[in-house]
Enzyme design. Sequence first.
Site, mmCIF file in Angstrom:
data_model
loop_
_atom_site.group_PDB
_atom_site.id
_atom_site.type_symbol
_atom_site.label_atom_id
_atom_site.label_comp_id
_atom_site.label_asym_id
_atom_site.label_seq_id
_atom_site.Cartn_x
_atom_site.Cartn_y
_atom_site.Cartn_z
ATOM 1 N N ASP A 153 0.871 -1.171 0.000
ATOM 2 C CA ASP A 153 0.000 0.000 0.000
ATOM 3 C C ASP A 153 0.910 1.224 0.000
ATOM 4 O O ASP A 153 2.142 1.095 0.027
ATOM 5 C CB ASP A 153 -0.900 -0.018 1.245
ATOM 6 C CG ASP A 153 -2.175 0.791 1.077
ATOM 7 O OD1 ASP A 153 -3.264 0.197 1.012
ATOM 8 O OD2 ASP A 153 -2.080 2.033 1.024
ATOM 9 N N ASP B 278 4.454 1.633 -4.817
ATOM 10 C CA ASP B 278 3.653 2.160 -5.920
ATOM 11 C C ASP B 278 3.475 1.009 -6.901
ATOM 12 O O ASP B 278 4.404 0.641 -7.622
ATOM 13 C CB ASP B 278 4.373 3.330 -6.587
ATOM 14 C CG ASP B 278 3.653 3.844 -7.838
ATOM 15 O OD1 ASP B 278 2.621 3.253 -8.233
ATOM 16 O OD2 ASP B 278 4.140 4.826 -8.429
ATOM 17 N N VAL B 279 2.297 0.401 -6.898
ATOM 18 C CA VAL B 279 2.097 -0.831 -7.663
ATOM 19 C C VAL B 279 2.053 -0.613 -9.174
ATOM 20 O O VAL B 279 1.999 -1.579 -9.937
ATOM 21 C CB VAL B 279 0.830 -1.582 -7.200
ATOM 22 C CG1 VAL B 279 1.055 -2.182 -5.827
ATOM 23 C CG2 VAL B 279 -0.386 -0.675 -7.203
ATOM 24 N N SER C 269 -15.608 -3.627 -10.729
ATOM 25 C CA SER C 269 -16.675 -2.809 -10.165
ATOM 26 C C SER C 269 -17.902 -2.976 -11.041
ATOM 27 O O SER C 269 -17.780 -3.259 -12.248
ATOM 28 C CB SER C 269 -16.251 -1.331 -10.137
ATOM 29 O OG SER C 269 -17.363 -0.485 -9.899
ATOM 30 N N TYR D 68 -12.434 5.951 -14.438
ATOM 31 C CA TYR D 68 -12.575 4.847 -13.498
ATOM 32 C C TYR D 68 -13.382 3.705 -14.117
ATOM 33 O O TYR D 68 -12.967 2.541 -14.078
ATOM 34 C CB TYR D 68 -13.253 5.348 -12.229
ATOM 35 C CG TYR D 68 -13.611 4.260 -11.244
ATOM 36 C CD1 TYR D 68 -12.662 3.735 -10.381
ATOM 37 C CD2 TYR D 68 -14.920 3.754 -11.186
ATOM 38 C CE1 TYR D 68 -12.991 2.733 -9.476
ATOM 39 C CE2 TYR D 68 -15.254 2.756 -10.284
ATOM 40 C CZ TYR D 68 -14.285 2.251 -9.437
ATOM 41 O OH TYR D 68 -14.620 1.255 -8.551
ATOM 42 N N LYS E 120 -12.182 -0.256 -15.031
ATOM 43 C CA LYS E 120 -12.819 -1.433 -14.459
ATOM 44 C C LYS E 120 -13.358 -2.358 -15.549
ATOM 45 O O LYS E 120 -13.374 -3.582 -15.388
ATOM 46 C CB LYS E 120 -13.916 -1.021 -13.484
ATOM 47 C CG LYS E 120 -13.383 -0.332 -12.234
ATOM 48 C CD LYS E 120 -12.309 -1.166 -11.538
ATOM 49 C CE LYS E 120 -11.793 -0.511 -10.280
ATOM 50 N NZ LYS E 120 -10.746 -1.347 -9.609
#
Length: 248
Positions: free
Chosen positions: A40, A63-64, A143, A157, A161
């Site tokens: 995280d 930072d993924v 989502s 966003y 998704k």
Amino acid sequence: MNTYPCFENRTALITGGASGIGRAVAGKLLGLGANLVVWDINAARLEELRALAPDRIETAVVDVSDSSAVRAAAEVACARFGGFDYLLNNAGIIGRHMSVNELDEAELDRVLAVNLKSVFVVSNVFLSAPSGREGRAIVNLSSIAQRTGGMVGSIAYATTKGAVHSFTTALAKELAPHVRVNAMAPGVIDTEIQKDVFTDPSKIAAMADVIPLKRLGTADEVADCAVWLFSDASAYVTGISIDVSGGR
């Protein structure tokens, strides 16, 4: 009685696991005997989580969307636990409320990096890590915005998704029969990320009213779905997305 003994002494990698849905999944898997690797950007909350079971939890500020940072963190985790058995690609942001003609390239890149690029990057590292055991599984957080379009002003966003949904279907076919890949598509869940967006209690109440079950979901309810998707109880399930949305 542990109804999911399959998790004992196995290792789950969770991104965005310091709060919300990721934190709920981490708590449930820890209780079922799994080791945890949690990434995280919130150092303080990661430390709170690690303190619950320092011998079984490895945390790192990562930072993924940064492939170099992800590889470095994965090397440390694998040196400790030997590899990964489960992956929850949970890290994500809603992004700024902007119409399509307002959406600037920097904001688009930011949402794409956190919500989509990270899924590719972390999945690659997960699959490259050593593992000699069967039953490995990936769960991606999508989502219901992938089919509803989400809120007006959250087009970036919703688009990411939708891409996560397609990625899940494609990767499941690519990795079968050795690794199962599924997704969860939550609706409106009572987490901090939602409270940051919906600061007006009356708007939250209005949203609950259009949900058939007449309430917001909880992080624990989504986590229960994730645990099932990881477990041997869903051994014949791959390539699907499960709505956790109260019927919406």
